[in-house]
Each structure stands twice: as C-alpha cells, then as structure tokens.
Scaffold this motif. Sequence first.
Motif, PDB file in Angstrom:
ATOM      1  N   VAL A   1       3.707 -30.588  26.505  1.00  0.00           N
ATOM      2  CA  VAL A   1       4.180 -29.228  26.788  1.00  0.00           C
ATOM      3  C   VAL A   1       5.831 -29.083  26.697  1.00  0.00           C
ATOM      4  CG1 VAL A   1       4.228 -27.029  28.387  1.00  0.00           C
ATOM      5  CG2 VAL A   1       2.075 -28.429  27.966  1.00  0.00           C
ATOM      6  N   SER A   2       6.231 -29.980  27.304  1.00  0.00           N
ATOM      7  CA  SER A   2       7.872 -30.011  27.652  1.00  0.00           C
ATOM      8  C   SER A   2       8.544 -30.273  26.233  1.00  0.00           C
ATOM      9  CB  SER A   2       8.190 -31.261  28.431  1.00  0.00           C
ATOM     10  OG  SER A   2       7.671 -31.138  29.662  1.00  0.00           O
TER      11      SER A   2
ATOM     12  N   LEU B   1      16.000 -33.208  25.989  1.00  0.00           N
ATOM     13  CA  LEU B   1      14.880 -34.108  25.992  1.00  0.00           C
ATOM     14  C   LEU B   1      15.116 -35.234  26.783  1.00  0.00           C
ATOM     15  CD1 LEU B   1      13.827 -34.111  22.192  1.00  0.00           C
ATOM     16  CD2 LEU B   1      12.674 -33.074  24.232  1.00  0.00           C
ATOM     17  N   GLY B   2      16.426 -35.740  27.100  1.00  0.00           N
ATOM     18  CA  GLY B   2      16.775 -36.827  27.784  1.00  0.00           C
ATOM     19  C   GLY B   2      16.716 -36.589  29.335  1.00  0.00           C
ATOM     20  N   VAL B   3      16.929 -35.297  29.670  1.00  0.00           N
ATOM     21  CA  VAL B   3      16.682 -34.846  30.993  1.00  0.00           C
ATOM     22  C   VAL B   3      15.362 -34.745  31.262  1.00  0.00           C
ATOM     23  CG1 VAL B   3      17.144 -32.854  32.640  1.00  0.00           C
ATOM     24  CG2 VAL B   3      18.972 -33.637  31.319  1.00  0.00           C
ATOM     25  N   LEU B   4      14.601 -34.067  30.254  1.00  0.00           N
ATOM     26  CA  LEU B   4      13.007 -33.931  30.513  1.00  0.00           C
ATOM     27  C   LEU B   4      12.572 -35.394  30.762  1.00  0.00           C
ATOM     28  CD1 LEU B   4      12.311 -31.073  28.101  1.00  0.00           C
ATOM     29  CD2 LEU B   4      12.385 -31.002  30.628  1.00  0.00           C
ATOM     30  N   ALA B   5      12.917 -36.251  29.985  1.00  0.00           N
ATOM     31  CA  ALA B   5      12.238 -37.734  29.892  1.00  0.00           C
ATOM     32  C   ALA B   5      12.685 -38.312  31.523  1.00  0.00           C
ATOM     33  CB  ALA B   5      12.918 -38.580  28.944  1.00  0.00           C
TER      34      ALA B   5
ATOM     35  N   SER C   1      -3.028 -30.898  44.863  1.00  0.00           N
ATOM     36  CA  SER C   1      -3.995 -31.351  43.824  1.00  0.00           C
ATOM     37  C   SER C   1      -3.161 -31.524  42.532  1.00  0.00           C
ATOM     38  CB  SER C   1      -4.941 -30.035  43.590  1.00  0.00           C
ATOM     39  OG  SER C   1      -4.084 -29.295  42.842  1.00  0.00           O
ATOM     40  N   PRO C   2      -3.695 -32.108  41.683  1.00  0.00           N
ATOM     41  CA  PRO C   2      -3.253 -32.602  40.440  1.00  0.00           C
ATOM     42  C   PRO C   2      -2.704 -31.458  39.789  1.00  0.00           C
ATOM     43  CG  PRO C   2      -5.290 -33.904  40.720  1.00  0.00           C
ATOM     44  CD  PRO C   2      -5.171 -32.777  41.753  1.00  0.00           C
ATOM     45  N   LEU C   3      -3.570 -30.446  39.609  1.00  0.00           N
ATOM     46  CA  LEU C   3      -3.106 -29.008  38.972  1.00  0.00           C
ATOM     47  C   LEU C   3      -1.957 -28.555  39.389  1.00  0.00           C
ATOM     48  CD1 LEU C   3      -3.833 -27.050  36.830  1.00  0.00           C
ATOM     49  CD2 LEU C   3      -5.312 -25.789  38.327  1.00  0.00           C
ATOM     50  N   GLN C   4      -1.753 -28.625  40.800  1.00  0.00           N
ATOM     51  CA  GLN C   4      -0.625 -27.906  41.476  1.00  0.00           C
ATOM     52  C   GLN C   4       0.690 -29.002  41.064  1.00  0.00           C
ATOM     53  OE1 GLN C   4      -1.874 -27.935  45.700  1.00  0.00           O
ATOM     54  NE2 GLN C   4      -2.165 -25.858  45.430  1.00  0.00           N
ATOM     55  N   THR C   5       0.641 -30.238  41.059  1.00  0.00           N
ATOM     56  CA  THR C   5       1.633 -31.181  40.615  1.00  0.00           C
ATOM     57  C   THR C   5       1.970 -30.702  39.205  1.00  0.00           C
ATOM     58  OG1 THR C   5       0.683 -32.805  42.195  1.00  0.00           O
ATOM     59  CG2 THR C   5       2.229 -33.746  40.574  1.00  0.00           C
ATOM     60  N   PHE C   6       1.072 -30.790  38.359  1.00  0.00           N
ATOM     61  CA  PHE C   6       1.286 -30.415  36.957  1.00  0.00           C
ATOM     62  C   PHE C   6       2.004 -29.082  36.844  1.00  0.00           C
ATOM     63  CE2 PHE C   6       0.418 -28.321  32.921  1.00  0.00           C
ATOM     64  CZ  PHE C   6       0.976 -29.223  32.103  1.00  0.00           C
ATOM     65  N   VAL C   7       1.743 -28.046  37.619  1.00  0.00           N
ATOM     66  CA  VAL C   7       2.290 -26.726  37.659  1.00  0.00           C
ATOM     67  C   VAL C   7       4.025 -27.004  38.005  1.00  0.00           C
ATOM     68  CG1 VAL C   7       2.346 -24.277  38.557  1.00  0.00           C
ATOM     69  CG2 VAL C   7       0.320 -25.437  37.393  1.00  0.00           C
ATOM     70  N   MET C   8       4.063 -27.758  39.130  1.00  0.00           N
ATOM     71  CA  MET C   8       5.405 -27.893  39.788  1.00  0.00           C
ATOM     72  C   MET C   8       6.344 -28.602  38.714  1.00  0.00           C
ATOM     73  SD  MET C   8       6.535 -29.566  43.343  1.00  0.00           S
ATOM     74  CE  MET C   8       6.111 -31.144  42.956  1.00  0.00           C
ATOM     75  N   ARG C   9       5.771 -29.637  38.076  1.00  0.00           N
ATOM     76  CA  ARG C   9       6.563 -30.416  37.149  1.00  0.00           C
ATOM     77  C   ARG C   9       6.737 -29.580  35.925  1.00  0.00           C
ATOM     78  NH1 ARG C   9       5.995 -36.605  36.363  1.00  0.00           N
ATOM     79  NH2 ARG C   9       5.503 -37.150  38.593  1.00  0.00           N
ATOM     80  N   LEU C  10       5.947 -28.534  35.442  1.00  0.00           N
ATOM     81  CA  LEU C  10       6.046 -27.613  34.538  1.00  0.00           C
ATOM     82  C   LEU C  10       7.357 -26.643  34.819  1.00  0.00           C
ATOM     83  CD1 LEU C  10       5.595 -27.089  31.544  1.00  0.00           C
ATOM     84  CD2 LEU C  10       3.542 -25.479  32.630  1.00  0.00           C
ATOM     85  N   GLY C  11       7.256 -26.309  36.102  1.00  0.00           N
ATOM     86  CA  GLY C  11       8.337 -25.373  36.853  1.00  0.00           C
ATOM     87  C   GLY C  11       9.766 -26.094  36.601  1.00  0.00           C
ATOM     88  N   VAL C  12       9.786 -27.135  36.938  1.00  0.00           N
ATOM     89  CA  VAL C  12      11.100 -28.008  36.699  1.00  0.00           C
ATOM     90  C   VAL C  12      11.315 -27.857  35.336  1.00  0.00           C
ATOM     91  CG1 VAL C  12      11.997 -30.237  37.078  1.00  0.00           C
ATOM     92  CG2 VAL C  12      10.581 -29.303  39.071  1.00  0.00           C
TER      93      VAL C  12
END
Length: 145
Positions: free
Chosen positions: A13-14, A59-63, A74-85
Amino acid sequence: MSDTAQYIALLVVSICLTFLVGRLLLVAGQPFLLEVFQDDKVTRSVNLLLSVLFHLITLGVLAIISVITLQAGSPLQTFVMRLGVVLLVLGAAYGISMLVLIRVRERRRSDEIAEAVQERRAGINAPPPDGSPRVTTRPASPPQP
C-alpha cells in the motif's frame, strides 16, 4: 492477519501510494516548471529529476517507518495506525515538493523583474540610438566646484 502479512500489505500500500503521489507531482509540477524554464526539454528533465528525488526520499523514509514497532491494540488498528503514519509522511513530502516548485517559480519571477528593471535603467541612462542630444524634463544641475 499475521505480522508478516501485515508488513507486506503495508509495504504494498505504501509503495503504491508513493508512486501515485509521485505521478501526481510529475503531472502537476510540469506547468510550474514550464513557466520557470520556458523550455520543454529542460522542464521535462528537471521535473523527472525532482520526481526521482521525491521517490527516493519518500521510499527511504517509508522503509524506515515499516520496521518501527507500533502497537495500537488489534492487528487491524496497528495496520491503520502505520498507514496513517505513511499518509502523513507522504503528505509532508508532497507539501515540501510543492514548496520547492513554488520557490523556484518565485525566484525566477524575481530574477525576471530584476532583469527588466536593469534593462529599463540601462535604456534610460543610454544615449538615444540616433546620436541626437538627450532631452530631459529635469533642469540641469549646476556643476559642483
């Protein structure tokens, strides 16, 4: 969703979002740079260089972000938080890129204005091209002793 699947999904996604935003910058930056450089080849070249720079930095910062441990429940909340970042980083990178384009355009405009003023001043101080005496509306000042 397992940690590995979440990690891979976040990377996919990133990367997709990064290339989508980069493409938007490439298209939206073209008119800015064309106004600045007034040459299609130079504009295209600078635009591609800026696009590559945007992609590499983002891409470097995202890595780096992808390996930071964030837990939000939950794993879904963690995913959404990472996606927010990821989205915040992309937004910041896009904003910085647009500021650079705007700065380049403003600098070019100020240079053009300065050149026009210099040309005008040179035209005022230059003798007429036909060699005739200059006619002024100001009274001549007496010579200083």
